[in-house]
Scaffold this active site. Structure first.
Site, PDB file in Angstrom:
ATOM      1  N   THR A  42      -3.959  -3.713  -8.812  1.00  0.00           N
ATOM      2  CA  THR A  42      -3.154  -2.400  -8.829  1.00  0.00           C
ATOM      3  C   THR A  42      -2.351  -2.614  -7.689  1.00  0.00           C
ATOM      4  O   THR A  42      -2.579  -3.012  -6.630  1.00  0.00           O
ATOM      5  CB  THR A  42      -4.089  -1.309  -8.749  1.00  0.00           C
ATOM      6  N   PHE A  66      -0.619  -0.443  -5.019  1.00  0.00           N
ATOM      7  CA  PHE A  66      -0.492   0.904  -4.261  1.00  0.00           C
ATOM      8  C   PHE A  66       0.525   1.080  -3.285  1.00  0.00           C
ATOM      9  O   PHE A  66       0.855   0.037  -2.845  1.00  0.00           O
ATOM     10  CB  PHE A  66      -1.852   1.357  -3.384  1.00  0.00           C
TER      11      PHE A  66
END
Ligand code: PEP
Ligand code: MN
Length: 579
Positions: A177, A179
């Site tokens: 992911t 961020f």
């Protein structure tokens, strides 16, 4: 300096773990504060309750996290840097829980989207979205029911004293992911300084826009970037909320919006859009997963660390004997012995255009990287189907071209070598010919990759000596194939000698392929052996697939259906590929 960082969730959530790991690598002290929603993370920063916030914007499996981008844009927040975080998803339950007994799984909606394949294997379990990973883990711990589990990182397991029921449950182990760490535009200088650590060429700029509803609008925007030599790092479109068939684009490009060329490009792009917002520029992140611990239940195949002496017989195969690294054998765009576990699939024999074309399409769509198919078949019974010969090879080549993958086919005799070398991408030497030395020498005089199958009763030493025949003639492109050997066992067609893999990994630099189809000969036993082949350290597998196994003209008992093949590919995704 102490930095207060807002993240969504409670301790044990991935964003909490990621931000903690990020600050552990800096001089700053961190005080992390959880908020129930993404929006509250943004408002905590805007209102000064937190110095910085962290929001997800992208996931390798689930794609753009629209809320992340939209909140950064809407609140005019200042991105500082990107944190690429490996989402190490585990299935966590309470003490005594067992995978087969799980009836409810709680997880963050994003985690559910990333673990769809695994969840699909938990027959009958109810899937319950939860506010975040930490909350899911905490609830499971507090409920104390053995039938409940949560998806979360190992940190959540520790924090809530849970037990790990399964590891690597995301659809793919490379599950990252992105961020974004951000602050408000009027944040203290020290806070803003967090985002200016790297030079402009290590910066990224994110923007979001909608184009005019006219011909070529998007390509005009992209042409502007090309003109300025600006690389696009991401382009995704999402339906615009409230205007279902209008599209909003999310773009990341390499460079800083303060750079002249980027400034110019953005100004020109703006003219082709109906709405346009530069979210900001920030440091490009490198992937960070030091915070995660090694999965407990996953077998990671790897080359042996110590290098014991080679057997004395190695003097017979000096060119095949190990080197510093495995040889990468490149076939078309596919590399055997490289960074990817390669699946070779196709029918045992080429039977018809329809049969080979439909199989090629089915296996390539499902992830096969090479197409196999016998045109000349070595059959035990001289009255059995002997293959379509050159006509079959032409059909295989046509199917390979149509699907864009290289082809593998067996060469049985000396007089076939020259033409085979022209018409196929890999020359397969079948098990029965492993010690046909004239044939080995002849393929050794070509420059085509050779897939050398282990003989039915050949030792590994003899296999390596056979490879040496090819190498000695000057052809360095050889891969070995373990395909089962004759033993006293009659329950299976052959005995698939998986122990050959670590032994060969230790002794030779040649890539190693496993053929569970001929190894076991029974359709339902092929799937587990494919998993085992990857886990034990093979560089790829070769398996037989047929549109209608009952009608296969050779090896029908081991022919896999397209669905069987899909299941095998799904399984393989879950098994790490060793170095
Ligand atoms: C094949 O792969 O088509 C084949 C005939 O296998 P083997 O030579 O291993 O029997
Ligand atoms: Mn076969």
């Amino acid at each position: 300096m102490t930095i207060i960082a807002a993240y969504q969730g409670i301790p044990g959530a991935h964003s909490n773990v990621a931000v903690t790991a990020y600050f552990a690598g800096t001089d700053e002290e961190l005080e992390a504060t959880g908020a129930p929603t993404y929006r509250q993370v943004a408002t905590a920063v805007i209102t000064g309750k937190a110095d910085v916030g962290i929001l997800p914007v992208d996931n390798a499996i689930a794609g753009t996290v629209r809320d992340g981008y939209d909140l950064l844009a809407q609140y005019d927040l200042q991105p500082l840097c990107e944190i690429q975080w490996r989402m190490d998803h585990r299935l966590l339950g309470i003490e005594g829980a067992e995978l087969s007994g799980i009836r409810e799984v709680l997880a963050h909606p994003l985690a559910l989207a990333e673990c769809g394949r695994f969840l699909g294997t938990l027959a009958g379990a109810r899937i319950i979205p939860s506010v975040d990973t930490g909350v899911a883990a905490k609830e499971v711990a507090e409920a104390g029911e053995q039938s409940r589990a949560a998806i979360g990182p190992p940190e959540a397991r520790k924090l809530y004293s849970l037990t790990e029921l399964a590891a690597n449950v995301a659809d793919h182990p490379e599950n990252y992911t992105r961020f974004i760490l951000f602050c408000s535009k009027d944040a203290r200088d020290e806070v803003r300084a967090l985002g200016s650590r790297t030079p402009a060429d290590k910066r990224k700029t994110s923007l979001t826009f909608t184009t005019k509803h006219e011909h070529g609008a998007l390509s005009q925007c992209l042409a502007v970037l090309a003109d300025e030599n600006i690389n696009l790092a991401k382009l995704e479109s999402r339906p615009k909320l409230g205007k279902t068939w209008e599209h909003q684009f999310y773009v990341d490009l390499e460079g800083d919006c303060e750079e002249e060329r980027v400034k110019n490009a953005l100004e020109k792009m703006r003219q082709h859009t109906t709405s346009f917002q530069v979210i900001g520029s920030y440091d490009i992140g490198t992937s960070r997963d030091e915070g995660t611990e090694a999965p407990r239940k996953v077998i990671v195949s790897s080359a042996p660390k110590e290098r014991p002496p080679l057997p004395t017989s190695a003097k017979n195969w000096p060119k095949a004997a190990r080197k510093e690294t495995t040889t990468r054998l490149s076939v078309g765009g596919v590399v055997l012995g490289g960074d990817e576990f390669v699946v070779i699939a196709g029918p045992c024999s080429v039977e018809s255009q329809e049969q080979v074309m439909s199989t090629a399409k089915a296996v390539v769509e499902r992830g096969a990287r090479m197409l196999r198919g016998g045109a000349f078949k070595p059959r035990t019974n001289p009255y059995s189907f002997q293959g379509l010969g050159w006509e079959g090879l032409a059909l295989l080549a046509e199917a390979g071209r149509a699907t864009g993958v290289p082809i593998v086919s067996e060469v049985m005799s000396l007089d076939q070598v020259e033409r085979m070398a022209r018409e196929t991408d890999v020359l397969q030497i079948g098990a029965r010919n492993m010690q046909n030395y004239d044939l080995l020498k002849a393929v050794g005089r070509t420059d085509k990759p050779v897939l050398l199958k282990r003989g039915l009763s050949a030792s590994l030493d003899e296999l390596l000596a056979a490879a040496e025949y090819v190498l000695a003639e000057g052809n360095p492109h050889v891969a070995l194939c373990e395909r089962g050997i004759r033993t006293f066992e009659t329950a299976t067609r052959n005995t698939l000698d998986l122990s050959a893999v670590p032994v060969l990994r230790e002794r030779t630099h040649l890539p190693i392929i496993v053929d569970p189809s001929h190894g076991v000969g029974v359709r339902r036993w092929i799937r587990p052996l494919c998993r085992a082949a990857k886990a034990v350290g093979a560089h790829g597998i070769m398996i037989e697939v047929h549109p209608n196994p009952e009608e296969a003209m050779s090896d029908k008992d081991q022919a896999l259906t397209f669905d069987d093949f899909q299941e095998i590919m799904d399984d393989l995704d879950r098994i790490p590929y060793g170095p």
